[in-house]
Design an enzyme around this catalytic site. Structure first.
Site, PDB file in Angstrom:
ATOM      1  N   GLY A 159       0.823  -1.205   0.000  1.00  0.00           N
ATOM      2  CA  GLY A 159       0.000   0.000   0.000  1.00  0.00           C
ATOM      3  C   GLY A 159       0.857   1.255   0.000  1.00  0.00           C
ATOM      4  CE1 TYR A 160       5.268   5.532   3.057  1.00  0.00           C
ATOM      5  CE2 TYR A 160       6.990   4.198   2.034  1.00  0.00           C
ATOM      6  CZ  TYR A 160       6.582   5.381   2.636  1.00  0.00           C
ATOM      7  OH  TYR A 160       7.489   6.400   2.810  1.00  0.00           O
ATOM      8  CB  ALA A 161       5.563   0.307  -2.461  1.00  0.00           C
TER       9      ALA A 161
END
Length: 253
Positions: A159-161
């Protein structure tokens, strides 16, 4: 750290999201030392007030308790900043969240969406609220604090990437969109920095985070702030839609 020339932000007003801690607070300090007046937006009121108290010795500080993932809250924050100062010249989209660590398959869709809501939609909301104002005035500097994870990925934080990759793409698109208006839009992509986003790090986690960093250390928030500071300045005059790496050699593109 070496002595670096201080950019001149006299007469400028800067909005810094997540400006109450970490890279955001270091950026706010740098902007204040250069003469900028500040509007800090964040969710944590106590930390906002503490940051404002510290920075008030250097400049005028305006604070707004706001969740950047909430479009209406961002629109209200933008109006409040413009009403207070009469202008906004600089926007640093720094507010962000790491989200959970989990493999795809057990990473909940709701968690994935929550990370996108802050990191990507938050950046979009802030740009949507302030770009028309900047364009109308014929001047603006926007810096989106992305991550090297948006370039080459990190395992278990999809999700972050993904949100950071999308933030880079938004930077490229918006930079081209407003290229003739006097508004420049760029991104920075730090590698891991010892800030609150990672929480407490044990030695195994530190080794994992540094495994792909040729310089074999964390980047200091002050170092990232120096790069952001140049991108926020008038000295940055012919770079837009670009991604500026500060990853200790992890990414060379």
């Amino acid at each position: 750290m070496p002595t670096i020339a201080r950019p001149d932000f006299a007469g400028r007003v800067a909005v810094v999201t997540g400006g109450n801690r970490g890279i955001g607070l270091e950026t706010a300090r740098l902007l204040a030392r250069g003469g900028a007046r500040l509007s800090l937006w964040a969710r944590d009121t106590l930390r906002l007030e503490a940051a404002a108290t510290e920075l008030a010795d250097m400049t005028e500080v305006h604070i707004v308790q706001a969740d950047v993932g909430d479009e209406q809250a961002v629109q209200a924050a933008a109006r409040a900043a413009i009403d207070h100062f009469g202008q906004v010249d600089i926007l640093v989209n720094n507010a962000g969240t790491l989200g959970p660590r989990a493999p795809v398959g057990t990473y909940l869709a709701s968690d994935f969406e929550a990370v996108l809501r802050i990191n990507l939609m938050g950046t979009f909301h802030c740009c949507s609220a302030l770009v028309p104002h900047m364009s109308a005035r014929g001047y603006g500097r926007i810096v989106n604090v992305a991550s090297v994870a948006g370039k080459d990925g990190n395992p278990f934080v999809s999700g972050y990437a993904a949100s950071k990759a999308a933030q880079i793409a938004l930077t490229k698109s918006l930079g081209k969109e407003v290229a003739t208006t006097g508004v420049l839009v760029n991104a920075v992509t730090p590698s891991a920095s010892p800030t609150d986003i990672f929480g407490e790090l044990d030695e195994d986690r530190k080794r994992a985070l540094l495994a792909n960093v040729p310089m074999a250390r964390f980047v200091a928030p002050e170092e990232v702030a120096q790069m952001i500071g140049w991108l926020c300045s008038e000295a940055c005059s012919f770079s837009t839609g670009a991604t500026f790496d500060i990853s200790g050699g992890r990414a060379t593109f």
